[in-house]
Write a protein that holds these residues in place. Structure first.
Motif, short mmCIF file in Angstrom:
data_model
loop_
_atom_site.label_atom_id
_atom_site.label_comp_id
_atom_site.label_asym_id
_atom_site.label_seq_id
_atom_site.Cartn_x
_atom_site.Cartn_y
_atom_site.Cartn_z
N ASP A 43 14.13 58.76 57.50
CA ASP A 43 13.24 59.63 56.69
C ASP A 43 12.88 59.18 55.19
OD1 ASP A 43 11.56 61.83 56.46
OD2 ASP A 43 13.05 63.15 56.05
N ARG A 61 1.88 60.34 58.50
CA ARG A 61 2.36 61.06 57.78
C ARG A 61 2.62 62.49 58.60
NH1 ARG A 61 5.50 59.24 54.95
NH2 ARG A 61 5.44 60.51 52.99
N GLN A 62 1.43 62.85 59.24
CA GLN A 62 1.78 64.04 60.21
C GLN A 62 3.05 63.82 61.28
OE1 GLN A 62 -2.58 64.93 61.46
NE2 GLN A 62 -1.74 66.80 61.17
N SER A 65 6.16 64.27 59.72
CA SER A 65 6.46 65.77 59.34
C SER A 65 6.78 66.38 60.81
CB SER A 65 5.07 66.61 58.95
OG SER A 65 4.83 66.06 57.76
N TRP A 66 6.46 65.98 61.86
CA TRP A 66 6.65 66.34 63.18
C TRP A 66 8.14 66.06 63.57
CZ3 TRP A 66 4.95 70.72 65.54
CH2 TRP A 66 3.56 71.09 65.50
N ASP A 68 10.57 65.31 61.68
CA ASP A 68 11.43 66.28 60.50
C ASP A 68 11.61 67.51 61.39
OD1 ASP A 68 11.63 64.10 58.63
OD2 ASP A 68 10.20 64.96 57.26
N SER A 117 0.86 68.11 55.42
CA SER A 117 1.69 66.99 55.30
C SER A 117 1.79 66.32 53.85
CB SER A 117 1.04 65.87 56.17
OG SER A 117 2.24 64.95 56.41
N HIS A 119 4.57 66.22 51.52
CA HIS A 119 5.49 65.44 51.19
C HIS A 119 5.90 65.25 49.84
CE1 HIS A 119 4.40 63.48 55.25
NE2 HIS A 119 5.69 63.46 55.26
N ALA A 123 9.91 68.68 48.57
CA ALA A 123 10.50 68.46 49.89
C ALA A 123 11.49 67.44 49.94
CB ALA A 123 9.14 68.16 50.70
N HIS A 173 -2.91 64.77 52.44
CA HIS A 173 -1.56 64.34 52.74
C HIS A 173 -1.30 63.66 51.60
CE1 HIS A 173 -2.09 59.95 53.41
NE2 HIS A 173 -3.34 60.43 53.63
#
Length: 196
Positions: A43, A61-62, A65-66, A68, A117, A119, A123, A173
């Motif tokens: 990550d 980036r999406q 996120s998924w 994560d 997204s 970041h 976060a 993003h």
């Protein structure tokens, strides 16, 4: 090189169910900690490498996120299986985080039609506190201060990102903080007025 960030994202998503599988019997092995550490490091480095080689885009980036979401749902489910007493003892603050995360999803889906997204720095800090709390819980059977810090960090982070979504007129993003969001909002509004 350009495929490395995507591979790291996929690796984290692939590790997640194995963490849960290791915890199904109510205990974990050393492989849980190793898998969690590999997932956590992936990550960190997927974003670093993506930015370094210039392949950081909305799709990656999406996906990050998924991955994560999948990863930490499995970690939480593992905590329920292995340390149910801790989860029950911390149920109110944990449910507060879950409620805020659901509110975050709803706000983003209503406004943008998809999850944000960002970041953000918050976060990243939350991720570090989650790492410490998870290692403390699964590695040393200790919750206490590390879990409280992770919960408080999660609440602050989620509130910040909800506010960012309410501020930003369009999906973006990699918006690092609410201060960056305010600046970006001003730029977008100024650009829109100039175009008119």
């Amino acid at each position: 090189m350009k495929f490395i960030p995507g591979i790291l994202v996929a690796l984290r998503a692939a590790i997640a169910p194995f963490l849960l599988w290791d915890a199904v019997d109510g205990t974990i092995s050393i492989w849980f900690i190793i898998g969690y550490l590999v997932g956590f490091l992936s990550d960190i480095f997927d974003g670093v490498i993506a930015r370094r080689i210039g392949v950081s885009n909305a799709q990656l980036r999406q996906a990050d996120s998924w991955a994560d979401v999948c990863f930490y749902i499995c970690v939480f489910a593992s905590a329920w299986l292995v340390h149910r007493d801790v989860v029950i003892a911390f149920r109110v603050p944990l449910l507060a985080v879950v409620f805020l995360q659901l509110a975050w999803w709803i706000v983003n889906l209503v406004k943008y039609g998809k999850p944000a997204s960002y970041h953000t720095y918050s976060a990243k800090f939350w991720g570090i506190t989650l790492f410490i709390a998870t290692v403390a819980l699964f590695g040393f059977n200790y919750a206490g201060i590390p879990l409280w810090v992770a919960i408080i960090s999660g609440i602050i982070h989620t509130v910040e990102e909800i506010a960012m979504t309410l501020l930003l007129p369009q999906w973006n993003h990699d918006v690092l903080s609410i201060f960056h969001a305010l600046r970006l909002r001003q730029e977008l509004i100024s650009g829109s007025l100039n175009n008119d």
